[in-house]
Enzyme design. Sequence first.
Site, mmCIF file in Angstrom:
data_model
loop_
_atom_site.group_PDB
_atom_site.id
_atom_site.type_symbol
_atom_site.label_atom_id
_atom_site.label_comp_id
_atom_site.label_asym_id
_atom_site.label_seq_id
_atom_site.Cartn_x
_atom_site.Cartn_y
_atom_site.Cartn_z
ATOM 1 N N GLU A 151 -7.078 4.632 -4.547
ATOM 2 C CA GLU A 151 -6.945 5.760 -5.468
ATOM 3 C C GLU A 151 -8.161 5.928 -6.380
ATOM 4 O OE1 GLU A 151 -3.202 5.232 -7.473
ATOM 5 O OE2 GLU A 151 -2.038 5.437 -5.635
ATOM 6 N N TYR B 217 3.859 10.202 -3.946
ATOM 7 C CA TYR B 217 5.022 10.000 -4.809
ATOM 8 C C TYR B 217 5.727 11.292 -5.184
ATOM 9 C CZ TYR B 217 3.461 5.209 -5.277
ATOM 10 O OH TYR B 217 3.108 3.916 -4.993
ATOM 11 N N ASN C 193 -1.183 7.789 -0.456
ATOM 12 C CA ASN C 193 -0.216 7.315 -1.445
ATOM 13 C C ASN C 193 0.510 8.543 -1.971
ATOM 14 O OD1 ASN C 193 -1.532 4.934 -0.955
ATOM 15 N ND2 ASN C 193 -2.305 4.650 -3.028
ATOM 16 N N ARG D 153 0.371 -4.883 2.926
ATOM 17 C CA ARG D 153 -0.848 -4.395 2.259
ATOM 18 C C ARG D 153 -0.966 -5.072 0.898
ATOM 19 N NH1 ARG D 153 -1.859 0.844 -1.109
ATOM 20 N NH2 ARG D 153 -4.062 0.480 -1.470
HETATM 21 O O1 IFM Z 1 1.841 0.935 -9.142
HETATM 22 C C1 IFM Z 1 1.013 1.971 -8.742
HETATM 23 C C2 IFM Z 1 -0.056 1.472 -7.799
HETATM 24 O O2 IFM Z 1 -0.811 0.448 -8.357
HETATM 25 C C3 IFM Z 1 -1.003 2.590 -7.419
HETATM 26 N N1 IFM Z 1 -0.259 3.731 -6.951
HETATM 27 C C4 IFM Z 1 0.856 4.204 -7.720
HETATM 28 C C5 IFM Z 1 1.798 3.054 -8.034
HETATM 29 C C6 IFM Z 1 2.998 3.556 -8.857
HETATM 30 O O3 IFM Z 1 2.558 4.119 -10.051
#
Ligand code: IFM
Length: 453
Positions: free
Chosen positions: A173, A300, A298, A84
């Site tokens: 995002e 985290y 996405n 990606r």
């Molecule tokens: O590095 C970023 C990415 O560009 C977008 N999502 C989160 C990642 C980590 O902060």
Amino acid sequence: MTESAIALPAEILPPGFLWGAATSAYQIEGSPLADGAGASIWHRFSHTPGRTLNGDTGDLACDHYRRSDEDVALMAALGLGAYRFSVAWARILPEGTGQLNQRGLDFYRGLVDRLLEQGIEPMLTLYHWDLPEALDARGGWTSDASPEWFADYARILFRALGDRVRFWITLNEPWVVTAGGYLFGDLAPGHRSLSEAPVVAHNLLRAHAAAFTTGRAEGIPNIGLAVNLEPQYPASRAPEDLAATARRDAFINRWFLDPLFLGTYPSELEGIFGAAWPDRTRSTLDSLCAPPDFIGVNYYSRSVVQQDPTDWPVKAGRVHREGRPHTAMGWEIYPQGLTDILVWLKERYGNPPLYITENGAAFEDPPAVDGRIHDRARVAYLRTHLLAAARALRRGVDLRGYFAWSLLDNFEWSYGYSKRFGLVQVDLATQRRLLKDSALAYRDLILRCRERP
Ligand code: IFM
């Protein structure tokens, strides 16, 4: 198998599951103005004193623009089934609209060709935060014309690469674009405006819809949107904490998905933005309501939410739980949150096809010993999050792939090069690439999955 393998039974993820890694243009490419490219808002922002840690910029980054062949070879060595990446809009259209820059397009054409030669499926993100500076000068995402600019740019890429790229993502995002760029101001273009944010969010949704419709008209079948999702858990059962949790959930998780899947904005947003929240007519919302072909997730971390009346603008606080493990970003490591958010997507939005388009962690990696980087924390992060993904699959989630963030240590926006998310270490002085243990472990897992009967 390597010493610190991602010890997962290959069967926990289905055959045909897409194994990938992700990057974005400004974070890795370098040479931002090469071959006729225009400047982006990130070029200007990072060159503005005080905006990034140590004044770091993407001028060189991972020098991927000049080393893409080497990097594709690296991906092949890792056994990646997919990659990606994003396209820098201003390489294709230096002014954002109008005159095409053929050399910019040729770079991505070459990249896609190299990937396909190696049997690596390209997943192309059209916008990962680097708006052409020329468009910012015309109002950027606050402009009513921005969806049309975006659709015209998207059409060029659909026509140029639509026969070879099977996976397309419109925006990466949109919440971060809105909140970081126009509300909190820590990301380019660095505005802090309660009234701009809802306008920008709406234009981003319109831009997604316009690109989606354009793609369909060009015969593109597989167009998704990548959203950052962060499950919200109340710190207590107190009504104020529950209400704050719902507000924060609307703000972060539902703002962009409810309009696409349900044709409404979450009602909580009006309370958050007050008089700055614009009225939208039913027909405006109806025009946005079209589920993408897939959602890129996405993931985290999570938030634990406590009412905090002083907090602006969401009037909800994040509780930092002492004693819980965190990454170098200060984000709690919470794999169960991945299962929860995937199941939530299934239940709330009718089980759409999903890809985890980003998941990973920044850590202070240990120094290399005998050419090896034993990044055990990252290996454990990958293992526990893949197990969490497998749990969601067992609960009927239509999850089709996983992309580790990130292939390379890279430019982490306002943190500059201080946060390292890569499976592959990049020595910024020499540009030497070195596979960390996490890369080797990921490779082993992919190979075991491929080899199973
Ligand atoms: O590095 C970023 C990415 O560009 C977008 N999502 C989160 C990642 C980590 O902060």
